[in-house]
Design a protein around this motif. Structure first.
Motif, mmCIF file in Angstrom:
data_model
loop_
_atom_site.group_PDB
_atom_site.id
_atom_site.type_symbol
_atom_site.label_atom_id
_atom_site.label_comp_id
_atom_site.label_asym_id
_atom_site.label_seq_id
_atom_site.Cartn_x
_atom_site.Cartn_y
_atom_site.Cartn_z
ATOM 1 N N TYR A 67 -36.474 -27.816 -53.533
ATOM 2 C CA TYR A 67 -35.841 -28.826 -54.637
ATOM 3 C C TYR A 67 -36.939 -29.796 -54.809
ATOM 4 C CZ TYR A 67 -33.264 -32.008 -57.353
ATOM 5 O OH TYR A 67 -32.845 -33.117 -58.309
ATOM 6 N N SER A 69 -37.608 -32.936 -58.082
ATOM 7 C CA SER A 69 -37.767 -33.342 -59.532
ATOM 8 C C SER A 69 -38.948 -34.118 -59.340
ATOM 9 C CB SER A 69 -36.627 -34.171 -59.732
ATOM 10 O OG SER A 69 -36.634 -35.323 -58.770
ATOM 11 N N ARG A 75 -37.346 -28.339 -61.298
ATOM 12 C CA ARG A 75 -36.486 -29.027 -60.067
ATOM 13 C C ARG A 75 -36.057 -28.104 -58.814
ATOM 14 N NH1 ARG A 75 -32.812 -33.887 -62.191
ATOM 15 N NH2 ARG A 75 -34.398 -34.729 -63.564
#
Length: 105
Positions: A67, A69, A75
Motif C-alpha cells: 500500500y 498512496s 495505492r
C-alpha cells in the motif's frame, strides 16, 4: 517461503522504509495510516492444491501487496514476486532520494 525469500523481504522492507524516510524528511505528512504496508499472499486452498511447489517445500508466495498512496497512484500495488516488488520499490527509493536532494538545493 525459503531463505532467499526472507532476504528479499528484508531488502524490500529496508528500501520501502528508506523511501518513506526521504519523503517525510521534507515535512510531508499527508499519508494514510496504512502507508508502506507490505502483505504476502500465499493463495487460497484451491491455488495451493492446483499449484503444489516442486520439489515440495514451504508455502510459495503468490503475490506481494504494497500500500502506497505516496509513491503510486494505484495505492494498492500487486506484484507477482518479491523480485518485481523490490525492483519497483528501488525506483520509489531513488525517486524519493532525488526529490529530497532537489529540495535541499
Amino acid at each position: 517461503m525459503n531463505e532467499a525469500d526472507l532476504i528479499k523481504l528484508r531488502e524490500l522492507t529496508l528500501l520501502l522504509d528508506l523511501a518513506y524516510l526521504h519523503h517525510f524528511e521534507g515535512g510531508n505528512r499527508n499519508a494514510k495510516s496504512a502507508e508502506g504496508t507490505i502483505r504476502l499472499e500465499f493463495g487460497n486452498f484451491w491455488y495451493r492444491k492446483e499449484n503444489p511447489p516442486v520439489p515440495p517445500s514451504g508455502p510459495e508466495i503468490e503475490a506481494v501487496v504494497i500500500y502506497s498512496s505516496v509513491f503510486s497512484a494505484a495505492r494498492v500495488n500487486y506484484f507477482d514476486s518479491l523480485n518485481h516488488a523490490v525492483a519497483t520499490v528501488q525506483t520509489w527509493y531513488e525517486m524519493a532520494k532525488e526529490h529530497r536532494a532537489s529540495e535541499l538545493g
